[in-house]
Design a protein around this motif. Structure first.
Motif, mmCIF file in Angstrom:
data_model
loop_
_atom_site.group_PDB
_atom_site.id
_atom_site.type_symbol
_atom_site.label_atom_id
_atom_site.label_comp_id
_atom_site.label_asym_id
_atom_site.label_seq_id
_atom_site.Cartn_x
_atom_site.Cartn_y
_atom_site.Cartn_z
ATOM 1 N N SER A 61 0.855 -1.242 0.228
ATOM 2 C CA SER A 61 0.003 -0.078 -0.021
ATOM 3 C C SER A 61 0.697 1.185 -0.226
ATOM 4 C CB SER A 61 -0.892 -0.088 1.273
ATOM 5 O OG SER A 61 -0.371 -0.007 2.448
ATOM 6 N N VAL A 62 2.166 1.200 0.579
ATOM 7 C CA VAL A 62 3.034 2.270 0.774
ATOM 8 C C VAL A 62 3.671 2.402 -0.653
ATOM 9 C CG1 VAL A 62 4.910 3.259 1.676
ATOM 10 C CG2 VAL A 62 3.237 2.472 3.426
ATOM 11 N N ILE A 63 3.836 1.325 -1.253
ATOM 12 C CA ILE A 63 4.569 1.403 -2.653
ATOM 13 C C ILE A 63 3.440 2.096 -3.525
ATOM 14 C CG2 ILE A 63 5.378 0.211 -4.785
ATOM 15 C CD1 ILE A 63 6.763 -1.724 -2.422
ATOM 16 N N GLU A 64 2.457 1.778 -3.622
ATOM 17 C CA GLU A 64 1.259 2.214 -4.468
ATOM 18 C C GLU A 64 0.898 3.483 -4.162
ATOM 19 O OE1 GLU A 64 -2.156 -0.362 -4.104
ATOM 20 O OE2 GLU A 64 -1.068 -2.076 -4.843
ATOM 21 N N LEU A 65 0.961 4.071 -2.925
ATOM 22 C CA LEU A 65 0.870 5.460 -2.651
ATOM 23 C C LEU A 65 1.887 6.565 -3.153
ATOM 24 C CD1 LEU A 65 -0.847 7.602 -1.304
ATOM 25 C CD2 LEU A 65 0.398 7.076 0.881
#
Length: 68
Positions: free
Chosen positions: A49-53
Motif C-alpha cells: 500500500s505504501v509503494i502504491e501510494l
C-alpha cells in the motif's frame, strides 16, 4: 514480536475543502516516497500500500495547490 497498535491520527484538514485535501494527499505521497527510498536503502520490506501510494501522480494543475 508484533508492532504496537497506534491510534488513528486526528484529521487536520477539512475534507470538504478540495485545496486542503489535495495538499494533504500530496504530503502523504511525498512521505510514502521517502519511506520507500529509506526502506530500500536499509534493506527493509515496504508494504504494497505504501509503494502504491508513492506511485500516485497528482495532475499537473494540482501540483501548484500542493506546492503552495
Amino acid at each position: 514480536m508484533s508492532e504496537p497498535a497506534t491510534a488513528p491520527r486526528a484529521r487536520t484538514y477539512d475534507p470538504n475543502n478540495a485545496e486542503e485535501v489535495f495538499r494533504v494527499l500530496g504530503e502523504e505521497i511525498e512521505a510514502a516516497k521517502l519511506k520507500v527510498a529509506l526502506d530500500r536503502r536499509l534493506g527493509r520490506k515496504t508494504s504494497e500500500s505504501v509503494i502504491e501510494l508513492s506511485q500516485i501522480r497528482l495532475p499537473e494543475h494540482l501540483d501548484r495547490v500542493v506546492d503552495g
